[in-house]
Write a protein that holds these residues in place. Sequence first.
Motif, PDB file in Angstrom:
ATOM      1  N   SER A 663       0.811  -1.223   0.000  1.00  0.00           N
ATOM      2  CA  SER A 663       0.000   0.000   0.000  1.00  0.00           C
ATOM      3  C   SER A 663       0.841   1.268   0.000  1.00  0.00           C
ATOM      4  O   SER A 663       0.360   2.334  -0.371  1.00  0.00           O
ATOM      5  N   LEU A 664       2.112   1.165   0.429  1.00  0.00           N
ATOM      6  CA  LEU A 664       2.971   2.355   0.413  1.00  0.00           C
ATOM      7  C   LEU A 664       3.156   2.893  -0.997  1.00  0.00           C
ATOM      8  O   LEU A 664       3.358   4.087  -1.198  1.00  0.00           O
ATOM      9  N   SER A 665       3.094   2.011  -1.982  1.00  0.00           N
ATOM     10  CA  SER A 665       3.441   2.380  -3.353  1.00  0.00           C
ATOM     11  C   SER A 665       2.554   3.471  -3.918  1.00  0.00           C
ATOM     12  O   SER A 665       2.961   4.215  -4.804  1.00  0.00           O
ATOM     13  N   SER A 666       1.326   3.572  -3.427  1.00  0.00           N
ATOM     14  CA  SER A 666       0.395   4.548  -3.994  1.00  0.00           C
ATOM     15  C   SER A 666       0.534   5.942  -3.387  1.00  0.00           C
ATOM     16  O   SER A 666      -0.077   6.887  -3.875  1.00  0.00           O
ATOM     17  N   HIS A 667       1.368   6.095  -2.346  1.00  0.00           N
ATOM     18  CA  HIS A 667       1.456   7.417  -1.738  1.00  0.00           C
ATOM     19  C   HIS A 667       2.852   7.763  -1.205  1.00  0.00           C
ATOM     20  O   HIS A 667       2.997   8.581  -0.305  1.00  0.00           O
ATOM     21  N   VAL A 668       3.896   7.122  -1.746  1.00  0.00           N
ATOM     22  CA  VAL A 668       5.272   7.459  -1.396  1.00  0.00           C
ATOM     23  C   VAL A 668       6.075   7.592  -2.682  1.00  0.00           C
ATOM     24  O   VAL A 668       6.044   6.684  -3.520  1.00  0.00           O
ATOM     25  N   TRP A 669       6.815   8.713  -2.823  1.00  0.00           N
ATOM     26  CA  TRP A 669       7.545   8.969  -4.054  1.00  0.00           C
ATOM     27  C   TRP A 669       8.929   9.556  -3.748  1.00  0.00           C
ATOM     28  O   TRP A 669       9.033  10.657  -3.187  1.00  0.00           O
ATOM     29  N   PRO A 670      10.018   8.869  -4.112  1.00  0.00           N
ATOM     30  CA  PRO A 670      11.349   9.459  -4.006  1.00  0.00           C
ATOM     31  C   PRO A 670      11.493  10.592  -5.038  1.00  0.00           C
ATOM     32  O   PRO A 670      10.797  10.603  -6.057  1.00  0.00           O
ATOM     33  N   TYR A 671      12.424  11.500  -4.786  1.00  0.00           N
ATOM     34  CA  TYR A 671      12.650  12.603  -5.734  1.00  0.00           C
ATOM     35  C   TYR A 671      14.091  13.062  -5.646  1.00  0.00           C
ATOM     36  O   TYR A 671      14.815  12.786  -4.687  1.00  0.00           O
ATOM     37  N   ILE A 672      14.528  13.782  -6.665  1.00  0.00           N
ATOM     38  CA  ILE A 672      15.863  14.372  -6.685  1.00  0.00           C
ATOM     39  C   ILE A 672      15.778  15.751  -7.312  1.00  0.00           C
ATOM     40  O   ILE A 672      14.980  15.976  -8.234  1.00  0.00           O
ATOM     41  N   ILE A 673      16.568  16.686  -6.792  1.00  0.00           N
ATOM     42  CA  ILE A 673      16.635  18.048  -7.330  1.00  0.00           C
ATOM     43  C   ILE A 673      18.061  18.286  -7.810  1.00  0.00           C
ATOM     44  O   ILE A 673      19.023  18.099  -7.062  1.00  0.00           O
ATOM     45  N   THR A 674      18.200  18.679  -9.057  1.00  0.00           N
ATOM     46  CA  THR A 674      19.518  19.000  -9.617  1.00  0.00           C
ATOM     47  C   THR A 674      19.503  20.412 -10.184  1.00  0.00           C
ATOM     48  O   THR A 674      18.429  20.997 -10.386  1.00  0.00           O
ATOM     49  N   LYS A 675      20.700  20.916 -10.424  1.00  0.00           N
ATOM     50  CA  LYS A 675      20.815  22.220 -11.046  1.00  0.00           C
ATOM     51  C   LYS A 675      20.377  22.115 -12.503  1.00  0.00           C
ATOM     52  O   LYS A 675      20.775  21.191 -13.211  1.00  0.00           O
ATOM     53  N   ARG A 676      19.579  23.046 -12.944  1.00  0.00           N
ATOM     54  CA  ARG A 676      19.057  23.004 -14.309  1.00  0.00           C
ATOM     55  C   ARG A 676      20.164  23.322 -15.316  1.00  0.00           C
ATOM     56  O   ARG A 676      20.913  24.279 -15.152  1.00  0.00           O
ATOM     57  N   CYS A 677      20.276  22.490 -16.341  1.00  0.00           N
ATOM     58  CA  CYS A 677      21.258  22.727 -17.399  1.00  0.00           C
ATOM     59  C   CYS A 677      20.713  23.761 -18.381  1.00  0.00           C
ATOM     60  O   CYS A 677      19.508  23.780 -18.670  1.00  0.00           O
ATOM     61  N   LYS A 678      21.574  24.589 -18.883  1.00  0.00           N
ATOM     62  CA  LYS A 678      21.167  25.573 -19.883  1.00  0.00           C
ATOM     63  C   LYS A 678      21.120  24.901 -21.243  1.00  0.00           C
ATOM     64  O   LYS A 678      21.914  24.013 -21.536  1.00  0.00           O
ATOM     65  N   GLY A 679      20.210  25.326 -22.073  1.00  0.00           N
ATOM     66  CA  GLY A 679      20.108  24.760 -23.404  1.00  0.00           C
ATOM     67  C   GLY A 679      18.925  23.820 -23.549  1.00  0.00           C
ATOM     68  O   GLY A 679      17.883  23.986 -22.911  1.00  0.00           O
ATOM     69  N   LYS A 680      19.103  22.785 -24.386  1.00  0.00           N
ATOM     70  CA  LYS A 680      18.014  21.873 -24.692  1.00  0.00           C
ATOM     71  C   LYS A 680      18.546  20.445 -24.781  1.00  0.00           C
ATOM     72  O   LYS A 680      19.737  20.221 -24.951  1.00  0.00           O
ATOM     73  N   ILE A 681      17.621  19.482 -24.663  1.00  0.00           N
ATOM     74  CA  ILE A 681      18.025  18.095 -24.862  1.00  0.00           C
ATOM     75  C   ILE A 681      18.206  17.843 -26.366  1.00  0.00           C
ATOM     76  O   ILE A 681      17.605  18.519 -27.213  1.00  0.00           O
ATOM     77  N   PHE A 682      19.022  16.862 -26.672  1.00  0.00           N
ATOM     78  CA  PHE A 682      19.338  16.548 -28.066  1.00  0.00           C
ATOM     79  C   PHE A 682      18.088  16.219 -28.879  1.00  0.00           C
ATOM     80  O   PHE A 682      18.012  16.533 -30.071  1.00  0.00           O
ATOM     81  N   ALA A 683      17.098  15.573 -28.260  1.00  0.00           N
ATOM     82  CA  ALA A 683      15.874  15.203 -28.982  1.00  0.00           C
ATOM     83  C   ALA A 683      15.187  16.408 -29.594  1.00  0.00           C
ATOM     84  O   ALA A 683      14.550  16.309 -30.643  1.00  0.00           O
ATOM     85  N   GLN A 684      15.300  17.571 -28.957  1.00  0.00           N
ATOM     86  CA  GLN A 684      14.669  18.788 -29.468  1.00  0.00           C
ATOM     87  C   GLN A 684      15.491  19.448 -30.575  1.00  0.00           C
ATOM     88  O   GLN A 684      14.988  20.326 -31.266  1.00  0.00           O
TER      89      GLN A 684
END
Length: 943
Positions: A663-684
């Motif tokens: 039951s934990l799976s529906s209401h627990v979420w790990p997360y990570i915060i990183t510094k935002r890279c300038k520019g765009k991803i290659f796919a774009q």
Amino acid sequence: MTTLGQRDRRPDALGSLSVLPDETICVLLEYLAPRDIAHLACVSSVMYILCNEEPLWMSLCLRRAKGPLEYKGSWKKTTLHLEGVTQENDAYRKCFHFDGFMSLYLYKRFYRCNTSLDGFSFDNGNVERRRNISLDEFSKEYDAKKPVLLSGLADSWPASNTWTIDQLSEKYGEVPFRISQRSPNKISMKFKDYIAYMKTQRDEDPLYVFDDKFGEAAPELLKDYSVPHLFQEDWFEILDKESRPPYRWLIVGPERSGASWHVDPALTSAWNTLLCGRKRWALYPPGKVPLGVTVHVNEDDGDVSIDTPSSLQWWLDYYPLLADEDKPIECTLLPGETIYVPSGWWHCILNLEPTVAVTQNFVNKENFGFVCLDMAPGYHHKGVCRAGLLALDDENSEDLEEETHDEEDNTLSYSDLTRKEKRTRMNGGGETENREEDVNGVSKRYNMWKNGFSYDIDFLASFLDKERDHYNFPWSMGNSVGQREMRAWLSKLWVLKPEMRELIWKGACIALNAEKWLRCLEEVCTFHNLPLVTEDEKLPVGTGSNPVYLLSDYAIKLFVEGGLEQSMYGLGTELEFYDILGRADSPLKTHIPEVLASGILFFEKGSYKVVPWDGKRIPDIISSSSFDFDASMLNSEFPFGIWNKTLREHKNQGKPAPDSFGSLSSHVWPYIITKRCKGKIFAQLRDDLTWNDAQNLAFFLGQQLRNLHLLPYPPVTRPELLNVNAVHEELNIPAEWKVFVDALCQKKKDVTSRLENWGNPIPRALMTKIDEYIPHDFFVDLLHVFKETNGGDEIKPCTWIHSDVMDDNIHMEPYADDSVDGQHNSWRPSHILDFSDLTIGDPICDLIPIYLDVFRGDADLLKKLLENYGLPLIRSRSSENGTTKTADSTRKKVLSPSYRTMCYCILHEENVLGSIFSIWDELRTAESWEQVEQTVWSLLNTY
């Protein structure tokens, strides 16, 4: 049945098989090979008759056809030609006739094969007809509401005069076009050969040209018509060519051919313009399943399939059974006319004579919500969209039961089947209709918007499983676009259509559960004192498997893919990797986003809470669960790090692991915060890069792969728990290499079924040769390559493997090119993203996604990467100049980088072969895996 006085020869001729109906025997015969059919035809007179049926040989032929097909006057002759039988003997030419046997099933099939539609007295039908209609009128009266037949839209098209059978054959006779038929293979025919087939065939369900690539095969055809002004708005246009689902088709068919009952993919709308001949159309409104049609909805992933008689069979066998009030909306389409089919409408088409037509599907603001709904995970809402109230089980239909009429006896409701059954069926029957006129103006006998059922997006969305979203649940193989393409599409719409954001947000909430993830994001931002989420930032970005948000100078990723347990291992492995990266002071760390924070978000007692987590302990919210923690986890510096993740994968033997956190799976979420890279991803940026930019990218990836593969990794903890195959025990080999090879052994066990489920265009000949190409000894030989020799120390054979260096995990930044006035007109790679899928194994594996996804098979770019990579692809010290002094031929084969890489492609957990056969189209007729290997990977052998 036999005529008076004649002996019924069926019982004696069929023996024990006589208890089976003719239809069942005919179906069973389709599973046999042509030579077996030929032998079986000699058994008895009745078996001779059954084995010489043309529909049987048509099925046999289409299953074996490869490349352009040439019809030889009959399907038996065509099949024998494919089998290499060039001359028939007298036994083949002579046709035997027998009395004393009649079959109603065979007679009906014979009648459908030979009937003429000249006697069909179809009138003009009852679909509304309009001419010179304005866009405003169309939007208000018809768009996403009801069908309409439109005149005059094609009057100015060159196609109106040039798209006749004879003119097209003269101009495009040598061009192969794709053929539509009930076969897993993609069949094509040169147009001149197809016309010859049209004129001589007597098939009950004739082949017809239904080509979504006709613009590539004959580009001049695109100049002969234009999209009518009523249908110019198409939101799929913003997708890249490779990502956009099929949307336009050239259609050419003989009399008796057509399209059986269906609802268009993704609940898109369509227009269809006829240029030559006559077509009979039949339509039912959404939710009204036609008589004789069965809808299957897979309970696991929501994939929808339809069982339906052929178009001609339905008109002959089922249409006469309908009462007048139950008959479909009908019309006969004439040259120059266009029919509009709204989202979700059932339709069936029968060609009354040879026809040529063009059709396109589209998404606009009126049907956008339906398209999002169709691609949302789950199954219940998909059943409701196509089968209406028939898809409701007892629980959901409780409130409607008193208002709805009972279904006829031949109708299976959703609740007639157990939930354990994997296929949910909704069979069309004769529903009793409400006879009152509906508010949308649809003919009163087709009023499906009654008694609580409405083809309204809010009503249909109420049947969504709110706990399912694209980040957590299986994706339907029948969806018109993939998960990545769907997320990229919504992100692009969000940016390019700001005036439509209210509608786009509603669609994103339906398809992605976007409202739920936005709430989670806001809680993380509040805890870490980050800026408030702006309107521009509220939708996830990118195409990855987890929600990622870009806010000001921050990137926030919520780990949700695969459930909580998989998410914990994903973040735990990534944090362990960053820790080692810092301690090793690797140059790679300057090309990975800086980690600012990480933690666990959970919902408890009506409110959200956040706790920091650096990966070095088991969080309280997890440790307090009923999960049984292994001793290796409790004693590990990183309890959710790489080796405990590997242990989990081995325990599940390559299959998707159940989430042990319950039951934990529906209401627990790990997360990570990183510094935002300038520019765009290659796919774009893929289509905007210069060749110089692409070479710089290849150089960068070679350098960073080298840094990654030289990085140390933590020692194996308790290798005895990793279920290493016993056959490897006697070898003095590092445990991590044994673990990698054992994982390959597990993947080999179900490789054939996995490849078949993906629906790859793999030649059948190759599917039967997998065991020959990758024998069991391959894995033992692979271990021998890396065992210690002469008592010397080996270079460590395994490395960290990113495993997912693809176009959405490479970040690029603009830079000033001095050669062009110092303006930012070029892009250079700056960062590699997303290390949550890290594994440990053969470094060659990292070349697979780069070469296939990033480079799209460009050998020059792969050469550039290898030039700067500089590490050996073969790690054995006994290797010299690409060969082994003492190795036998088998060892030499295993030492070949091209062979190893091809094996990894076949055993890959992702659809790698699908990419290979789409990039190298000529390989779809390959006779051996060696041919595929040399075409794709031979460059590695010269490295």
